[in-house]
Design an enzyme around this catalytic site. Structure first.
Site, PDB file in Angstrom:
ATOM      1  N   GLU A  36      -1.188  -6.790  -8.070  1.00  0.00           N
ATOM      2  CA  GLU A  36      -1.692  -8.491  -7.703  1.00  0.00           C
ATOM      3  C   GLU A  36      -2.501  -8.412  -9.066  1.00  0.00           C
ATOM      4  O   GLU A  36      -2.701 -10.155  -8.945  1.00  0.00           O
ATOM      5  CB  GLU A  36      -1.737  -8.095  -6.120  1.00  0.00           C
ATOM      6  CG  GLU A  36      -3.053  -7.963  -6.130  1.00  0.00           C
ATOM      7  CD  GLU A  36      -3.222  -7.327  -4.411  1.00  0.00           C
ATOM      8  OE1 GLU A  36      -2.286  -7.485  -3.977  1.00  0.00           O
ATOM      9  OE2 GLU A  36      -4.447  -7.549  -3.923  1.00  0.00           O
ATOM     10  N   HIS A  79      -0.898  -1.162   4.661  1.00  0.00           N
ATOM     11  CA  HIS A  79      -1.548  -1.387   2.941  1.00  0.00           C
ATOM     12  C   HIS A  79      -2.639  -0.214   3.208  1.00  0.00           C
ATOM     13  O   HIS A  79      -3.351  -0.235   4.413  1.00  0.00           O
ATOM     14  CB  HIS A  79      -2.004  -2.793   2.872  1.00  0.00           C
ATOM     15  CG  HIS A  79      -3.003  -2.799   1.556  1.00  0.00           C
ATOM     16  ND1 HIS A  79      -2.740  -2.262   0.081  1.00  0.00           N
ATOM     17  CD2 HIS A  79      -3.648  -3.693   0.920  1.00  0.00           C
ATOM     18  CE1 HIS A  79      -2.940  -2.574  -0.970  1.00  0.00           C
ATOM     19  NE2 HIS A  79      -4.450  -3.043  -0.066  1.00  0.00           N
TER      20      HIS A  79
HETATM   21  P1  NDP Z   1      -2.908 -12.276   8.242  1.00  0.00           P
HETATM   22  O1  NDP Z   1      -3.277 -13.331   6.887  1.00  0.00           O
HETATM   23  O2  NDP Z   1      -1.677 -13.420   7.999  1.00  0.00           O
HETATM   24  O3  NDP Z   1      -2.598 -12.261   8.784  1.00  0.00           O
HETATM   25  C1  NDP Z   1      -3.914 -12.813  10.126  1.00  0.00           C
HETATM   26  C2  NDP Z   1      -3.550 -12.722  11.689  1.00  0.00           C
HETATM   27  O4  NDP Z   1      -4.390 -11.531  11.911  1.00  0.00           O
HETATM   28  C3  NDP Z   1      -3.393 -14.205  12.703  1.00  0.00           C
HETATM   29  O5  NDP Z   1      -2.355 -14.205  13.296  1.00  0.00           O
HETATM   30  C4  NDP Z   1      -5.079 -14.264  12.927  1.00  0.00           C
HETATM   31  O6  NDP Z   1      -5.122 -14.736  14.149  1.00  0.00           O
HETATM   32  C5  NDP Z   1      -4.490 -12.085  13.300  1.00  0.00           C
HETATM   33  N1  NDP Z   1      -6.443 -12.311  12.821  1.00  0.00           N
HETATM   34  C6  NDP Z   1      -7.480 -12.362  12.115  1.00  0.00           C
HETATM   35  N2  NDP Z   1      -8.568 -11.947  12.151  1.00  0.00           N
HETATM   36  C7  NDP Z   1      -8.329 -11.384  13.168  1.00  0.00           C
HETATM   37  C8  NDP Z   1      -9.178 -10.610  14.625  1.00  0.00           C
HETATM   38  N3  NDP Z   1     -10.691 -10.265  13.555  1.00  0.00           N
HETATM   39  N4  NDP Z   1      -8.876 -10.225  15.941  1.00  0.00           N
HETATM   40  C9  NDP Z   1      -7.422 -10.362  15.865  1.00  0.00           C
HETATM   41  N5  NDP Z   1      -6.415 -10.890  15.048  1.00  0.00           N
HETATM   42  C10 NDP Z   1      -7.470 -11.529  13.750  1.00  0.00           C
HETATM   43  O7  NDP Z   1      -2.212 -10.809   7.261  1.00  0.00           O
HETATM   44  P2  NDP Z   1      -0.858 -10.640   6.359  1.00  0.00           P
HETATM   45  O8  NDP Z   1      -0.134 -10.492   7.272  1.00  0.00           O
HETATM   46  O9  NDP Z   1      -1.094 -11.072   4.688  1.00  0.00           O
HETATM   47  O10 NDP Z   1      -1.812  -8.836   5.926  1.00  0.00           O
HETATM   48  C11 NDP Z   1      -1.775  -7.845   7.113  1.00  0.00           C
HETATM   49  C12 NDP Z   1      -1.523  -6.596   6.706  1.00  0.00           C
HETATM   50  O11 NDP Z   1       0.107  -6.515   5.835  1.00  0.00           O
HETATM   51  C13 NDP Z   1      -2.596  -6.354   5.264  1.00  0.00           C
HETATM   52  O12 NDP Z   1      -3.246  -4.952   6.032  1.00  0.00           O
HETATM   53  C14 NDP Z   1      -2.142  -6.768   4.146  1.00  0.00           C
HETATM   54  O13 NDP Z   1      -2.650  -5.849   2.998  1.00  0.00           O
HETATM   55  C15 NDP Z   1      -0.146  -6.038   4.585  1.00  0.00           C
HETATM   56  N6  NDP Z   1       0.461  -6.838   3.258  1.00  0.00           N
HETATM   57  C16 NDP Z   1       1.245  -8.074   3.520  1.00  0.00           C
HETATM   58  C17 NDP Z   1       1.397  -8.552   3.038  1.00  0.00           C
HETATM   59  C18 NDP Z   1       1.425 -10.152   2.406  1.00  0.00           C
HETATM   60  O14 NDP Z   1       2.547 -10.428   1.675  1.00  0.00           O
HETATM   61  N7  NDP Z   1       1.414 -11.156   3.501  1.00  0.00           N
HETATM   62  C19 NDP Z   1       3.032  -7.628   2.230  1.00  0.00           C
HETATM   63  C20 NDP Z   1       2.567  -6.108   2.553  1.00  0.00           C
HETATM   64  C21 NDP Z   1       1.464  -5.329   2.924  1.00  0.00           C
HETATM   65  P3  NDP Z   1      -5.964 -15.787  14.485  1.00  0.00           P
HETATM   66  O15 NDP Z   1      -4.475 -17.256  14.641  1.00  0.00           O
HETATM   67  O16 NDP Z   1      -6.245 -15.146  16.012  1.00  0.00           O
HETATM   68  O17 NDP Z   1      -6.283 -15.814  13.343  1.00  0.00           O
HETATM   69 MG    MG Z   2       1.433  -6.157  -3.317  1.00  0.00          MG
END
Ligand code: NDP
Ligand code: MG
Length: 375
Positions: A238, A151
């Site tokens: 969104e 993103h």
């Molecule tokens: P999530 O909320 O699912 O990500 C959570 C993950 O990130 C967990 O593994 C968490 O680990 C880890 N995390 C969070 N904070 C930290 C940190 N400070 N250090 C290390 N690890 C960390 O994210 P998404 O998958 O939803 O989104 C990821 C990207 O993808 C974004 O840029 C989003 O815009 C993009 N995107 C998302 C879509 C979706 O459908 N969700 C669709 C298309 C793009 P822990 O368990 O340790 O917290």
């Molecule tokens: Mg989208």
């Protein structure tokens, strides 16, 4: 129309109402909505890529660090691994760390993973990316590496400013992580967008396409965009339609029926439950297929009443929402909201969780066998 409004509108967030008041006496200045889309020309053909356009060698020998193992991180990493690519995971100790390990990955602290990798795909929540980048990724982002996103928010709004000697690309699946994974295991893929922000090596597009193939996206289609277009259309979609638009539409329909004295259960089934059935038809075959499946009465009501519900006022609100995305107002608001521990986010989420539609919905779904394992 817009210029008149903007010159006189107050900057206190009450712009839409002010706007409407102003416009009331100036009907001739207002473009007529809904627009006749048949008059709108397609400005350019977007570039499309499929499996045959990929050079797998661009990424075959590289180490890919997927940072984060949530929705996208897990889906993309598992697909890359099953495509035979060399994937490691970057995380902090915790739940995700244990899950990634149990699913067969080598897991490292973020800094260590970034150091080991040639390609670094950042898949932690957008609002955490800048801080994690500053502390752990940036210092290990040496010349010739590839920084990747799904993103464009942090690049487009300047929260992450990578050094000039790395490639910066986007590979963004157009679907949630569990769909990225499920469609891959079924032999297909979720379509994706690629974009190039920096191409120092001259290979940035090849790497992005090979990565897109690794997650299965080129089995569907990959479209090329740019960081600005992806970020702005994604946020607009969104806010105005997919999440904000649809929840507000459903809530308004529910409240209208309940306030008029109809049973909340009836209102729920009518405006929320049935939404999925209609959306599935639109998804499969557009408005045309949906309309061929509903009654003639429903179709007449759709054509004549729909544009009154989403009328002039909604188009103007959409334009304002889009402008706030384009001029950075929304991004700034969301970044500051996170800095103060999300008071608005928390209060508004709680208020909606306490809404009657959620209470009635939980009761009704508990009685329906198809929801047995989904609560
Ligand atoms: P999530 O909320 O699912 O990500 C959570 C993950 O990130 C967990 O593994 C968490 O680990 C880890 N995390 C969070 N904070 C930290 C940190 N400070 N250090 C290390 N690890 C960390 O994210 P998404 O998958 O939803 O989104 C990821 C990207 O993808 C974004 O840029 C989003 O815009 C993009 N995107 C998302 C879509 C979706 O459908 N969700 C669709 C298309 C793009 P822990 O368990 O340790 O917290
Ligand atoms: Mg989208």
């Amino acid at each position: 129309m817009h210029q008149i409004v903007r010159d006189t509108a107050p900057q206190d967030g009450n712009q839409l109402h002010h706007c409407l008041m102003l416009l009331h006496g100036r009907k001739s200045d207002i473009p007529s909505f809904p627009m006749d889309i048949r008059r709108t020309q397609r400005s350019s053909m977007i570039q499309k890529y499929y499996d045959n356009d990929v050079d797998p060698a661009a990424i075959a020998k590289k180490t890919i660090a997927v940072i984060g193992y949530g929705s996208q991180g897990r889906g993309q990493a598992l697909n890359l691994k099953d495509s035979g690519l060399n994937v490691i995971i970057g995380l902090r100790p915790g739940k995700s760390w244990d899950l990634a390990k149990s699913e067969g990955f080598e897991v490292f602290e973020v800094a260590e993973a970034a150091k080991k990798a040639d390609v670094i795909q950042i898949l932690i929540p957008d609002e955490n990316q800048a801080a994690v980048y500053r502390s752990f990724i940036g210092p290990n982002l040496t010349k010739g590496k590839v920084l990747m996103f799904s993103h464009g928010f942090n690049i487009h709004y300047g929260q992450i400013v990578p050094p000039a000697d790395v490639d910066v690309v986007m590979v963004a699946p157009k679907g949630p992580g569990h769909m990225v994974r499920r469609t891959y295991t079924e032999g297909m893929g979720v379509p994706a967008l690629i974009a190039i922000h920096q191409d120092v090596s001259g290979n940035a597009r090849k790497v992005a396409l090979a990565y897109a193939q690794g997650i299965g996206a080129t089995r569907a289609v990959v479209l090329e965009t740019n960081f600005r277009e992806e970020t702005e259309t994604d946020l607009f979609g969104e806010q105005a339609v997919l999440c904000g638009g649809i929840t507000s539409l459903i809530r308004a329909g529910f409240e209208t029926l309940v306030e008029a004295g109809y049973a909340p259960e009836m209102a729920y089934l009518e405006v929320l439950h049935e939404t999925k059935l209609i959306v599935d038809l639109i998804y499969e075959g557009g408005f045309t297929k949906m309309r061929s499946a509903i009654s003639n009465t429903a179709q007449y009501g759709d054509l004549t009443r729909g544009p009154r519900v989403i009328g002039q006022e909604s188009y103007m609100a959409m334009q304002e929402v889009l402008e706030e995305i384009q001029n950075g107002t929304f991004a700034k608001e969301w970044i500051l909201e996170n800095m103060v521990n999300r008071p608005t986010f928390t209060a508004l989420t709680r208020a909606d969780e306490e809404h009657l539609i959620e209470e009635v919905g939980a009761e009704i779904r508990a009685m329906m066998p198809q929801f047995k394992n989904k609560r």
